[in-house]
Design a protein around this motif. Structure first.
Motif, PDB file in Angstrom:
ATOM      1  N   GLY A  71    -100.714  25.192  22.124  1.00  0.00           N
ATOM      2  CA  GLY A  71    -100.556  26.626  22.275  1.00  0.00           C
ATOM      3  C   GLY A  71     -99.291  27.012  23.013  1.00  0.00           C
ATOM      4  N   GLU A  72     -99.335  28.156  23.643  1.00  0.00           N
ATOM      5  CA  GLU A  72     -98.169  28.673  24.344  1.00  0.00           C
ATOM      6  C   GLU A  72     -97.922  27.876  25.621  1.00  0.00           C
ATOM      7  OE1 GLU A  72     -99.159  32.759  24.929  1.00  0.00           O
ATOM      8  OE2 GLU A  72     -98.717  33.322  22.847  1.00  0.00           O
ATOM      9  N   GLY A  73     -96.650  27.692  25.959  1.00  0.00           N
ATOM     10  CA  GLY A  73     -96.314  26.959  27.168  1.00  0.00           C
ATOM     11  C   GLY A  73     -96.802  25.526  27.095  1.00  0.00           C
TER      12      GLY A  73
ATOM     13  N   GLU B 286    -104.004  15.078  39.733  1.00  0.00           N
ATOM     14  CA  GLU B 286    -102.580  15.001  40.057  1.00  0.00           C
ATOM     15  C   GLU B 286    -101.854  14.218  38.968  1.00  0.00           C
ATOM     16  OE1 GLU B 286     -99.629  13.060  43.469  1.00  0.00           O
ATOM     17  OE2 GLU B 286    -101.811  12.902  43.633  1.00  0.00           O
ATOM     18  N   VAL B 287    -100.682  14.694  38.573  1.00  0.00           N
ATOM     19  CA  VAL B 287     -99.875  13.989  37.582  1.00  0.00           C
ATOM     20  C   VAL B 287     -99.189  12.813  38.265  1.00  0.00           C
ATOM     21  CG1 VAL B 287     -97.913  14.139  36.011  1.00  0.00           C
ATOM     22  CG2 VAL B 287     -99.524  16.048  36.184  1.00  0.00           C
ATOM     23  N   THR B 288     -99.506  11.592  37.824  1.00  0.00           N
ATOM     24  CA  THR B 288     -98.943  10.384  38.426  1.00  0.00           C
ATOM     25  C   THR B 288     -97.908   9.714  37.528  1.00  0.00           C
ATOM     26  OG1 THR B 288    -100.828   9.129  37.564  1.00  0.00           O
ATOM     27  CG2 THR B 288    -100.985   9.938  39.830  1.00  0.00           C
ATOM     28  N   GLN B 289     -97.853  10.125  36.268  1.00  0.00           N
ATOM     29  CA  GLN B 289     -96.853   9.589  35.345  1.00  0.00           C
ATOM     30  C   GLN B 289     -96.706  10.555  34.181  1.00  0.00           C
ATOM     31  OE1 GLN B 289     -97.311   5.434  34.510  1.00  0.00           O
ATOM     32  NE2 GLN B 289     -95.966   5.458  32.734  1.00  0.00           N
ATOM     33  N   GLY B 290     -95.473  10.668  33.661  1.00  0.00           N
ATOM     34  CA  GLY B 290     -95.233  11.566  32.540  1.00  0.00           C
ATOM     35  C   GLY B 290     -95.324  13.022  32.955  1.00  0.00           C
ATOM     36  N   SER B 291     -95.584  13.897  31.988  1.00  0.00           N
ATOM     37  CA  SER B 291     -95.677  15.322  32.298  1.00  0.00           C
ATOM     38  C   SER B 291     -96.560  16.032  31.285  1.00  0.00           C
ATOM     39  CB  SER B 291     -94.290  15.971  32.319  1.00  0.00           C
ATOM     40  OG  SER B 291     -93.793  16.150  31.009  1.00  0.00           O
ATOM     41  N   ILE B 292     -97.184  17.110  31.739  1.00  0.00           N
ATOM     42  CA  ILE B 292     -97.993  17.941  30.847  1.00  0.00           C
ATOM     43  C   ILE B 292     -97.094  18.590  29.801  1.00  0.00           C
ATOM     44  CG2 ILE B 292     -99.466  19.984  30.737  1.00  0.00           C
ATOM     45  CD1 ILE B 292    -100.475  19.269  33.545  1.00  0.00           C
ATOM     46  N   ALA B 293     -95.915  19.047  30.225  1.00  0.00           N
ATOM     47  CA  ALA B 293     -95.007  19.741  29.308  1.00  0.00           C
ATOM     48  C   ALA B 293     -94.567  18.834  28.168  1.00  0.00           C
ATOM     49  CB  ALA B 293     -93.796  20.260  30.075  1.00  0.00           C
ATOM     50  N   ALA B 294     -94.224  17.581  28.469  1.00  0.00           N
ATOM     51  CA  ALA B 294     -93.769  16.662  27.423  1.00  0.00           C
ATOM     52  C   ALA B 294     -94.897  16.346  26.445  1.00  0.00           C
ATOM     53  CB  ALA B 294     -93.234  15.380  28.051  1.00  0.00           C
ATOM     54  N   THR B 295     -96.116  16.229  26.956  1.00  0.00           N
ATOM     55  CA  THR B 295     -97.261  15.975  26.081  1.00  0.00           C
ATOM     56  C   THR B 295     -97.489  17.155  25.154  1.00  0.00           C
ATOM     57  OG1 THR B 295     -98.234  14.691  27.888  1.00  0.00           O
ATOM     58  CG2 THR B 295     -99.670  15.251  26.042  1.00  0.00           C
ATOM     59  N   ALA B 296     -97.425  18.365  25.711  1.00  0.00           N
ATOM     60  CA  ALA B 296     -97.606  19.566  24.896  1.00  0.00           C
ATOM     61  C   ALA B 296     -96.535  19.664  23.812  1.00  0.00           C
ATOM     62  CB  ALA B 296     -97.581  20.805  25.788  1.00  0.00           C
ATOM     63  N   THR B 297     -95.299  19.321  24.154  1.00  0.00           N
ATOM     64  CA  THR B 297     -94.214  19.372  23.169  1.00  0.00           C
ATOM     65  C   THR B 297     -94.463  18.396  22.031  1.00  0.00           C
ATOM     66  OG1 THR B 297     -92.586  20.072  24.817  1.00  0.00           O
ATOM     67  CG2 THR B 297     -91.743  19.012  22.832  1.00  0.00           C
ATOM     68  N   ALA B 298     -94.914  17.182  22.366  1.00  0.00           N
ATOM     69  CA  ALA B 298     -95.207  16.190  21.326  1.00  0.00           C
ATOM     70  C   ALA B 298     -96.296  16.695  20.386  1.00  0.00           C
ATOM     71  CB  ALA B 298     -95.619  14.871  21.966  1.00  0.00           C
ATOM     72  N   LEU B 299     -97.310  17.352  20.934  1.00  0.00           N
ATOM     73  CA  LEU B 299     -98.403  17.842  20.095  1.00  0.00           C
ATOM     74  C   LEU B 299     -97.956  19.013  19.228  1.00  0.00           C
ATOM     75  CD1 LEU B 299    -101.456  17.535  22.483  1.00  0.00           C
ATOM     76  CD2 LEU B 299    -100.651  15.950  20.748  1.00  0.00           C
ATOM     77  N   LYS B 300     -97.038  19.818  19.710  1.00  0.00           N
ATOM     78  CA  LYS B 300     -96.491  20.889  18.871  1.00  0.00           C
ATOM     79  C   LYS B 300     -95.737  20.320  17.676  1.00  0.00           C
ATOM     80  CE  LYS B 300     -96.139  24.214  22.646  1.00  0.00           C
ATOM     81  NZ  LYS B 300     -95.246  24.906  23.605  1.00  0.00           N
ATOM     82  N   ASN B 301     -95.251  19.084  17.819  1.00  0.00           N
ATOM     83  CA  ASN B 301     -94.566  18.404  16.716  1.00  0.00           C
ATOM     84  C   ASN B 301     -95.536  17.640  15.818  1.00  0.00           C
ATOM     85  OD1 ASN B 301     -92.054  19.303  17.610  1.00  0.00           O
ATOM     86  ND2 ASN B 301     -91.758  17.515  18.926  1.00  0.00           N
ATOM     87  N   GLY B 302     -96.846  17.726  16.115  1.00  0.00           N
ATOM     88  CA  GLY B 302     -97.845  17.086  15.275  1.00  0.00           C
ATOM     89  C   GLY B 302     -98.252  15.695  15.701  1.00  0.00           C
ATOM     90  N   ALA B 303     -97.854  15.249  16.895  1.00  0.00           N
ATOM     91  CA  ALA B 303     -98.165  13.889  17.336  1.00  0.00           C
ATOM     92  C   ALA B 303     -99.673  13.656  17.396  1.00  0.00           C
ATOM     93  CB  ALA B 303     -97.544  13.625  18.709  1.00  0.00           C
ATOM     94  N   ASP B 304    -100.079  12.413  17.126  1.00  0.00           N
ATOM     95  CA  ASP B 304    -101.473  12.004  17.309  1.00  0.00           C
ATOM     96  C   ASP B 304    -101.758  11.876  18.801  1.00  0.00           C
ATOM     97  OD1 ASP B 304    -101.777  11.750  14.505  1.00  0.00           O
ATOM     98  OD2 ASP B 304    -100.934   9.728  14.584  1.00  0.00           O
ATOM     99  N   LEU B 305    -103.043  12.010  19.175  1.00  0.00           N
ATOM    100  CA  LEU B 305    -103.414  12.050  20.587  1.00  0.00           C
ATOM    101  C   LEU B 305    -104.636  11.181  20.846  1.00  0.00           C
ATOM    102  CD1 LEU B 305    -102.934  13.459  23.398  1.00  0.00           C
ATOM    103  CD2 LEU B 305    -104.617  15.164  22.651  1.00  0.00           C
ATOM    104  N   ARG B 306    -104.577  10.408  21.932  1.00  0.00           N
ATOM    105  CA  ARG B 306    -105.715   9.642  22.417  1.00  0.00           C
ATOM    106  C   ARG B 306    -105.799   9.783  23.933  1.00  0.00           C
ATOM    107  NH1 ARG B 306    -105.145   4.062  18.743  1.00  0.00           N
ATOM    108  NH2 ARG B 306    -105.633   5.088  16.760  1.00  0.00           N
TER     109      ARG B 306
END
Length: 255
Positions: free
Chosen positions: A56-58, A16-36
């Protein structure tokens, strides 16, 4: 001292998502953000540093560990270290292929109920140059990229349709995969880079190592060419090939 790493997504044990969002994380990674990814494994806690990302898509995204080395295999210490090739996404399952120095491989992929999943991003990258698979400029300035190399700036490259390079198959879902650069260079009017190990699987989403796994040592160039030395773990030797892909070249705003 304040951290630059931002908690973009938190999931509970039942995903369950308890903070933030999957969509916002995906958008950051499409912009090249580092991930941990921080996880509570009940008997220990750990944070994974991903050397490669998939966007990827979506809302599709994943983090990949391309040269993690381990010393324990199935709860026993090994005589020698080995490579662990990981893929994590928000599904609660991870892909893990262990490649031993004697060329044996073990697929220890599984679903594991971690107590919490905290996905952190560091969105510090700016596209300085982008080109298509033929090397034609789409945005940015090649001279600015070259100057960033001369200034010792931190760079990374994003390769579109990376998954499938083992068969030069760009037909899968639209995606971009970012990975770290170890040695940027300028030659014959182009910029290029010696990169960290990269991983490629089948051109599909979702994907797992059951769909196939290729490890690569690659040299991408702003001409659109990428020289690839590829191997399926456990099946040496490497095979050399050249593919063409559209790419984004990014410079860190803070280094």
């Amino acid at each position: 001292m304040a951290s630059h790493w931002v908690l973009a997504l938190e999931q509970s044990q039942n995903l369950e998502v308890t903070q933030g969002s999957i969509a916002a994380t995906a958008t950051a990674l499409k912009n090249g953000a580092d991930l941990r990814l921080f996880m509570d494994a009940h008997t220990y806690e750990e944070t994974l540093y991903f050397q490669q990302t998939y966007a990827g898509e979506g809302d599709a995204f994943a983090g990949l560990m391309t040269h993690h080395h381990s010393y324990v295999h199935r709860e026993s210490l090994t005589d020698e270290p080995y490579f662990s090739l990981f893929k994590y996404d928000v599904s609660g399952s991870f892909s893990l292929l262990k490649w031993m120095l004697d060329n044996r491989v073990f697929d220890d992929s599984q679903a594991y109920p971690y107590g919490v999943y905290r996905w952190y991003v560091y969105d510090r990258w700016r596209v300085v140059y982008e080109h298509d698979a033929e090397g034609n400029c789409l945005t940015g300035d090649l001279d600015a990229l070259k100057e960033s190399i001369r200034e010792g700036r931190s760079l990374k490259v994003g390769v579109k349709q990376l998954f499938g390079i083992q068969d030069d198959d760009p037909s899968g879902p639209q995606h971009i995969s970012f990975f770290n650069i170890m040695q940027p260079l300028i030659k014959n009017g182009n910029a290029g880079a010696n990169c960290d190990f990269i991983l490629s699987s089948a051109p599909c989403w979702p994907f797992s190592w059951e769909d196939g796994l290729t490890l690569g040592v690659v040299w991408p160039w702003t001409s659109g060419e990428m020289t690839c030395n590829l191997v399926k773990p456990g099946h040496l030797p490497f095979r050399r090939t050249t593919v063409r892909r559209a790419m984004q070249w990014l410079v860190a705003e803070d280094a």
